[in-house]
Design an enzyme around this catalytic site. Structure first.
Site, mmCIF file in Angstrom:
data_model
loop_
_atom_site.group_PDB
_atom_site.id
_atom_site.type_symbol
_atom_site.label_atom_id
_atom_site.label_comp_id
_atom_site.label_asym_id
_atom_site.label_seq_id
_atom_site.Cartn_x
_atom_site.Cartn_y
_atom_site.Cartn_z
ATOM 1 N N LYS A 208 -33.535 -42.587 -8.804
ATOM 2 C CA LYS A 208 -33.293 -43.994 -8.458
ATOM 3 C C LYS A 208 -34.106 -44.927 -9.367
ATOM 4 O O LYS A 208 -33.581 -45.903 -9.916
ATOM 5 C CB LYS A 208 -33.668 -44.226 -6.984
ATOM 6 C CG LYS A 208 -33.829 -45.670 -6.582
ATOM 7 C CD LYS A 208 -32.510 -46.420 -6.605
ATOM 8 C CE LYS A 208 -32.738 -47.898 -6.720
ATOM 9 N NZ LYS A 208 -31.539 -48.686 -6.592
ATOM 10 N N CYS A 262 -34.798 -55.846 -7.510
ATOM 11 C CA CYS A 262 -34.951 -54.454 -7.944
ATOM 12 C C CYS A 262 -35.581 -54.304 -9.321
ATOM 13 O O CYS A 262 -36.636 -53.688 -9.466
ATOM 14 C CB CYS A 262 -33.589 -53.783 -7.929
ATOM 15 S SG CYS A 262 -32.727 -54.040 -6.392
HETATM 16 N N1 SAJ Z 1 -29.389 -59.027 -16.653
HETATM 17 C C1 SAJ Z 1 -29.521 -59.403 -17.981
HETATM 18 N N2 SAJ Z 1 -28.758 -58.776 -18.916
HETATM 19 C C2 SAJ Z 1 -27.877 -57.787 -18.584
HETATM 20 C C3 SAJ Z 1 -27.753 -57.403 -17.238
HETATM 21 C C4 SAJ Z 1 -28.527 -58.041 -16.287
HETATM 22 O O1 SAJ Z 1 -30.304 -60.293 -18.317
HETATM 23 O O2 SAJ Z 1 -27.222 -57.261 -19.501
HETATM 24 C C5 SAJ Z 1 -30.226 -59.666 -15.618
HETATM 25 C C6 SAJ Z 1 -29.427 -60.332 -14.500
HETATM 26 O O3 SAJ Z 1 -29.038 -61.631 -14.846
HETATM 27 C C7 SAJ Z 1 -30.425 -60.298 -13.362
HETATM 28 C C8 SAJ Z 1 -31.191 -58.991 -13.595
HETATM 29 O O4 SAJ Z 1 -30.961 -58.656 -14.957
HETATM 30 O O5 SAJ Z 1 -31.337 -61.372 -13.451
HETATM 31 C C9 SAJ Z 1 -30.761 -57.851 -12.692
HETATM 32 O O6 SAJ Z 1 -29.361 -57.842 -12.571
HETATM 33 P P1 SAJ Z 1 -28.489 -56.497 -12.644
HETATM 34 O O7 SAJ Z 1 -27.072 -56.891 -12.578
HETATM 35 O O8 SAJ Z 1 -28.922 -55.675 -13.784
HETATM 36 O O9 SAJ Z 1 -28.941 -55.665 -11.383
HETATM 37 P P2 SAJ Z 1 -29.184 -55.933 -9.800
HETATM 38 O O10 SAJ Z 1 -30.636 -56.186 -9.596
HETATM 39 O O11 SAJ Z 1 -28.219 -56.895 -9.233
HETATM 40 O O12 SAJ Z 1 -28.807 -54.460 -9.238
HETATM 41 C C10 SAJ Z 1 -29.470 -53.316 -9.786
HETATM 42 C C11 SAJ Z 1 -28.387 -52.283 -10.103
HETATM 43 N N3 SAJ Z 1 -28.973 -51.185 -10.902
HETATM 44 C C12 SAJ Z 1 -28.344 -50.705 -11.977
HETATM 45 O O13 SAJ Z 1 -27.280 -51.129 -12.383
HETATM 46 C C13 SAJ Z 1 -29.032 -49.605 -12.707
HETATM 47 C C14 SAJ Z 1 -27.802 -51.774 -8.777
HETATM 48 O O14 SAJ Z 1 -26.879 -50.722 -9.033
HETATM 49 C C15 SAJ Z 1 -28.929 -51.265 -7.881
HETATM 50 O O15 SAJ Z 1 -28.411 -50.771 -6.658
HETATM 51 C C16 SAJ Z 1 -29.854 -52.414 -7.602
HETATM 52 O O16 SAJ Z 1 -30.417 -52.843 -8.855
HETATM 53 C C17 SAJ Z 1 -30.962 -51.949 -6.665
HETATM 54 O O17 SAJ Z 1 -30.890 -52.283 -5.466
HETATM 55 O O18 SAJ Z 1 -31.830 -51.181 -7.098
#
Ligand code: SAJ
Length: 426
Positions: A208, A262
């Site tokens: 995880k 997360c």
């Molecule tokens: N972000 C970027 N660039 C990207 C992708 C995201 O700057 O290319 C930023 C987003 O804007 C945001 C942050 O990162 O601020 C996190 O967003 P995210 O879409 O990466 O993830 P979360 O926090 O919404 O959800 C993540 C997911 N983990 C993965 O994809 C590995 C989700 O599947 C998990 O269940 C969740 O964390 C969790 O609960 O751990």
């Protein structure tokens, strides 16, 4: 396996899970410490950003298959299965705070009986199952694997698509013994048609964390490249798009920072564990630093853009579009917008805030109407890529702005036609 199940913590993860179990025939009791959460669920005003979930919650509440309550006895007394979905935050020193998890386990201990199954869905630091969860439950005198059963079934659902992913994502289940594994697989097979993989607890805990570390480090790479390419006057987005044609390359997107509950937290679980085992991680910690620095980078971009139109900061009006931590969610936890707005407030004349999905302003002036927030503004800053913002023709936004005003686009959504000399991006 009986069909009475309790979910402890009916928030972002617990509610969709409780709802899915209820929809598949379980009698589910959801427990939460937050009266507002319980009220919102019972009133049907849950989360506009997950419309399918909303519908399903209303249905299972109406049918009586899901009951949510603040009352511990009501929630836990007749259950044979307990699923814990409480938050596991870190403090300012990035140390984990497992208080919610521990108090949930203590509550369950009072109701624990032979044959029960306990599942942890909350993300936890490695070793928590062995050194915190198991001992706390065995304090009852019962033993894992013979008297009761215990599993770590880490959540991996993606906000904006939670319901769908709850039922289709592959699952990783970590247990201490075969019987617990068997029962946990049986439980999740009732709601999930993905592949269910079983392993030991430590492996599952690390799987995880690895998923979110992978994403955090990759976003940091994109952010660092964006800064380098910006300085070179090269178009990072075009470079990423073209580089990703190579099927072995998947460069993520740069942005104003990494928020949510997360990614800003889980890498520290691994950093701390590594240090305990005598290793000083370099890359994972550096990635955190890069991502944590992006709100400041954005702030400097705003200042630079204002200087470009010769606008004094103290006379400037800045409009922020998007306060949630990413597009299409209403969640503002750890949103980069917070730091950016709070640092703008003392140096800027007026900070206006607009978001289609959230009323949070972080101290800025709230605007319900998008056009009103733009008219008279010197600098429009786009901080997330919600679909509503993506659907805007920014030429129309430009028409509402004067020639001496700028757009700062941190998420690359402004249409090409609206990108003039007063357009800045990350
Ligand atoms: N972000 C970027 N660039 C990207 C992708 C995201 O700057 O290319 C930023 C987003 O804007 C945001 C942050 O990162 O601020 C996190 O967003 P995210 O879409 O990466 O993830 P979360 O926090 O919404 O959800 C993540 C997911 N983990 C993965 O994809 C590995 C989700 O599947 C998990 O269940 C969740 O964390 C969790 O609960 O751990």
């Amino acid at each position: 396996m009986k069909d009475r199940l309790s979910v402890i913590g009916v928030g972002y993860i617990g509610l969709p899970l409780a709802t899915t179990f209820a929809a598949s025939g379980f009698d589910v009791a959801g427990l939460d410490v937050n009266p507002e959460t319980i009220e919102r669920i019972n009133n049907g005003t849950i989360d506009e950003s997950e419309p399918d979930l909303n519908k399903m919650v209303k249905k299972v509440i109406k049918s009586g298959k899901l009951k949510v309550t603040l009352n511990v006895d009501e929630a836990l007394k007749d259950s044979d299965i307990f699923v814990i979905c409480v938050q596991t935050p870190v403090n300012n020193n990035h140390e984990s705070n497992l208080n919610h998890l521990k108090s949930s386990l203590i509550l369950i201990s009072k109701y624990l009986k032979k044959g029960d199954l306990i599942v942890i869905e909350s993300t936890i630091p490695p070793g928590t199952m062995e050194f915190v969860v198991k001992p706390l439950l065995e304090d009852t005198g019962f033993k894992v694997g013979s008297d009761f059963f215990l599993a770590y079934c880490c959540e991996n659902v993606f906000p904006t698509n939670i319901l769908e992913e709850t039922t289709h994502n592959d699952k990783i289940i970590g247990c201490f013994d075969a019987e617990s594994s068997k029962l946990a697989v049986k439980l999740y097979s009732r709601i999930n048609d993905g592949t269910i993989n079983t392993t030991n607890t430590k492996t599952a805990e690390l799987v995880k964390i690895s998923e979110n570390v992978f994403r955090d480090v990759n976003i940091a790479l994109a952010n660092e490249m964006a800064i380098i390419f910006n300085n070179m006057g090269a178009d990072i987005r075009l470079i990423i798009q073209l580089a990703n044609h190579n099927k072995r390359v998947n460069i993520h997107n740069p942005g104003p920072g990494v928020g949510g509950s997360c990614l800003p937290k889980d890498p520290y679980f691994l950093i701390n564990a590594a240090k305990k085992h005598g290793f000083e991680p370099k890359l994972i910690e550096a990635a955190r630093k890069v991502n944590n620095s992006m709100p400041d980078y954005t702030l400097n971009l705003i200042k630079k853009s204002l200087a470009n139109i010769e606008k004094n900061q103290s006379d400037a009006i800045v409009t922020i579009l998007g306060v949630t931590y990413k597009g299409d969610v209403n969640d503002t936890r750890n949103s980069p917008a917070k730091e950016i707005i709070e640092k703008l407030l003392p140096i800027i004349k007026e900070v206006r805030v607009h978001d289609f999905l959230s009323k949070e302003t972080f101290g800025g002036k709230s605007f319900n109407d998008l056009n009103d927030s733009i008219i008279g503004s010197d600098c429009v800053v786009i901080l997330n890529n919600s679909t509503e913002y993506q659907n805007i023709d920014f030429r129309k936004i430009r028409e509402l702005m004067t020639d001496k005003s700028v757009i700062v686009d941190t998420v690359n959504i402004v249409n090409i036609e609206a990108r003039d000399k007063n357009y800045f991006s990350i």
